[in-house]
Design a protein around this motif. Structure first.
Motif, PDB file in Angstrom:
ATOM      1  N   SER A   1      -0.561  -1.174  -8.978  1.00 34.91           N
ATOM      2  CA  SER A   1      -0.499  -0.417  -7.729  1.00 34.91           C
ATOM      3  C   SER A   1      -1.705   0.502  -7.595  1.00 34.91           C
ATOM      4  O   SER A   1      -2.280   0.639  -6.515  1.00 34.91           O
ATOM      5  N   TYR A   2      -2.095   1.123  -8.699  1.00 34.44           N
ATOM      6  CA  TYR A   2      -3.278   1.995  -8.696  1.00 34.44           C
ATOM      7  C   TYR A   2      -4.525   1.207  -8.330  1.00 34.44           C
ATOM      8  O   TYR A   2      -5.312   1.635  -7.477  1.00 34.44           O
ATOM      9  N   ILE A   3      -4.699   0.055  -8.952  1.00 31.71           N
ATOM     10  CA  ILE A   3      -5.877  -0.772  -8.669  1.00 31.71           C
ATOM     11  C   ILE A   3      -5.889  -1.213  -7.213  1.00 31.71           C
ATOM     12  O   ILE A   3      -6.922  -1.162  -6.540  1.00 31.71           O
ATOM     13  N   PHE A   4      -4.732  -1.625  -6.694  1.00 30.10           N
ATOM     14  CA  PHE A   4      -4.679  -2.083  -5.317  1.00 30.10           C
ATOM     15  C   PHE A   4      -5.022  -0.960  -4.343  1.00 30.10           C
ATOM     16  O   PHE A   4      -5.802  -1.160  -3.409  1.00 30.10           O
ATOM     17  N   ILE A   5      -4.443   0.219  -4.556  1.00 29.98           N
ATOM     18  CA  ILE A   5      -4.691   1.327  -3.621  1.00 29.98           C
ATOM     19  C   ILE A   5      -6.142   1.786  -3.684  1.00 29.98           C
ATOM     20  O   ILE A   5      -6.776   2.020  -2.653  1.00 29.98           O
ATOM     21  N   THR A   6      -6.695   1.892  -4.890  1.00 28.10           N
ATOM     22  CA  THR A   6      -8.067   2.410  -4.983  1.00 28.10           C
ATOM     23  C   THR A   6      -9.118   1.404  -4.526  1.00 28.10           C
ATOM     24  O   THR A   6     -10.153   1.810  -4.004  1.00 28.10           O
ATOM     25  N   ILE A   7      -8.866   0.130  -4.702  1.00 28.03           N
ATOM     26  CA  ILE A   7      -9.869  -0.868  -4.311  1.00 28.03           C
ATOM     27  C   ILE A   7      -9.755  -1.243  -2.835  1.00 28.03           C
ATOM     28  O   ILE A   7     -10.758  -1.314  -2.127  1.00 28.03           O
ATOM     29  N   PHE A   8      -8.542  -1.471  -2.350  1.00 21.12           N
ATOM     30  CA  PHE A   8      -8.375  -2.021  -1.009  1.00 21.12           C
ATOM     31  C   PHE A   8      -8.112  -0.987   0.077  1.00 21.12           C
ATOM     32  O   PHE A   8      -7.975  -1.348   1.244  1.00 21.12           O
ATOM     33  N   THR A   9      -8.004   0.281  -0.286  1.00 17.64           N
ATOM     34  CA  THR A   9      -7.887   1.330   0.725  1.00 17.64           C
ATOM     35  C   THR A   9      -8.945   2.388   0.445  1.00 17.64           C
ATOM     36  O   THR A   9      -9.541   2.413  -0.627  1.00 17.64           O
ATOM     37  N   GLU A  10      -9.139   3.272   1.398  1.00 20.18           N
ATOM     38  CA  GLU A  10     -10.137   4.319   1.201  1.00 20.18           C
ATOM     39  C   GLU A  10      -9.515   5.603   0.656  1.00 20.18           C
ATOM     40  O   GLU A  10     -10.191   6.619   0.545  1.00 20.18           O
ATOM     41  N   PHE A  11      -8.246   5.547   0.281  1.00 21.37           N
ATOM     42  CA  PHE A  11      -7.542   6.731  -0.194  1.00 21.37           C
ATOM     43  C   PHE A  11      -7.585   6.830  -1.712  1.00 21.37           C
ATOM     44  O   PHE A  11      -7.800   5.842  -2.406  1.00 21.37           O
ATOM     45  N   LYS A  12      -7.361   8.043  -2.207  1.00 20.33           N
ATOM     46  CA  LYS A  12      -7.111   8.236  -3.633  1.00 20.33           C
ATOM     47  C   LYS A  12      -5.684   7.785  -3.911  1.00 20.33           C
ATOM     48  O   LYS A  12      -4.912   7.542  -2.996  1.00 20.33           O
TER      49      LYS A  12
ATOM     50  N   ILE B   1       0.752   8.258   1.936  1.00 19.54           N
ATOM     51  CA  ILE B   1       0.517   7.634   3.246  1.00 19.54           C
ATOM     52  C   ILE B   1       1.289   6.326   3.376  1.00 19.54           C
ATOM     53  O   ILE B   1       1.903   6.051   4.410  1.00 19.54           O
ATOM     54  N   MET B   2       1.275   5.527   2.318  1.00 14.64           N
ATOM     55  CA  MET B   2       2.009   4.254   2.356  1.00 14.64           C
ATOM     56  C   MET B   2       3.513   4.498   2.488  1.00 14.64           C
ATOM     57  O   MET B   2       4.214   3.742   3.164  1.00 14.64           O
TER      58      MET B   2
ATOM     59  N   LEU C   1       5.451   1.370   1.006  1.00 15.38           N
ATOM     60  CA  LEU C   1       5.416   1.627  -0.431  1.00 15.38           C
ATOM     61  C   LEU C   1       6.030   0.481  -1.231  1.00 15.38           C
ATOM     62  O   LEU C   1       5.534   0.125  -2.292  1.00 15.38           O
ATOM     63  N   GLY C   2       7.073  -0.110  -0.720  1.00 16.37           N
ATOM     64  CA  GLY C   2       7.693  -1.247  -1.397  1.00 16.37           C
ATOM     65  C   GLY C   2       6.736  -2.424  -1.522  1.00 16.37           C
ATOM     66  O   GLY C   2       6.719  -3.127  -2.537  1.00 16.37           O
ATOM     67  N   LYS C   3       5.929  -2.624  -0.522  1.00 14.56           N
ATOM     68  CA  LYS C   3       4.951  -3.714  -0.548  1.00 14.56           C
ATOM     69  C   LYS C   3       3.862  -3.441  -1.581  1.00 14.56           C
ATOM     70  O   LYS C   3       3.407  -4.363  -2.263  1.00 14.56           O
ATOM     71  N   ILE C   4       3.466  -2.171  -1.715  1.00 12.45           N
ATOM     72  CA  ILE C   4       2.457  -1.807  -2.701  1.00 12.45           C
ATOM     73  C   ILE C   4       3.010  -2.016  -4.115  1.00 12.45           C
ATOM     74  O   ILE C   4       2.317  -2.530  -4.995  1.00 12.45           O
ATOM     75  N   ILE C   5       4.258  -1.629  -4.327  1.00 13.19           N
ATOM     76  CA  ILE C   5       4.881  -1.837  -5.641  1.00 13.19           C
ATOM     77  C   ILE C   5       4.983  -3.325  -5.943  1.00 13.19           C
ATOM     78  O   ILE C   5       4.725  -3.768  -7.067  1.00 13.19           O
TER      79      ILE C   5
END
Length: 90
Positions: free
Chosen positions: A21-32, A39-40, A46-50
């Motif tokens: 989840s960390y890798i997906f959020i940091t690579i594919f979004t502009e957020f920390k 935000i998700m 959030l369920g989709k990110i998990i």
């Protein structure tokens, strides 16, 4: 020994889900990471990110089976089941 392996497998499954989840959020979004989670969650994604984060868990499961660590692999599956239940209620 079996319960230790099961718990260790559960922790491996949980950690790989968080890492994915960390890798997906940091690579594919502009957020920390923390901001991205907030935000998700507010957007209802959030369920989709998990779920996307559990892709790394598949790799861990395959490696554990290849190394003949069946109880650890069961723990990884248990972690995926717990994550699925958590995802239903988020």
């Amino acid at each position: 020994m079996n319960k230790k392996d099961l718990i260790l497998g559960f922790l491996i499954g949980f950690a790989t889900t968080l890492l994915g989840s960390y890798i997906f959020i940091t690579i594919f979004t502009e957020f920390k990471f923390i901001t991205g989670l907030q935000i998700m969650k507010s957007h209802g994604n959030l369920g989709k990110i998990i779920t996307l984060g559990t892709i790394l868990t598949l790799i861990a499961f395959g490696l554990l089976l290849k190394m003949n660590k069946e109880m650890m692999a069961r723990g990884v599956v248990l972690a995926v089941i717990v994550m699925a239940i958590i995802t239903l209620f988020i």
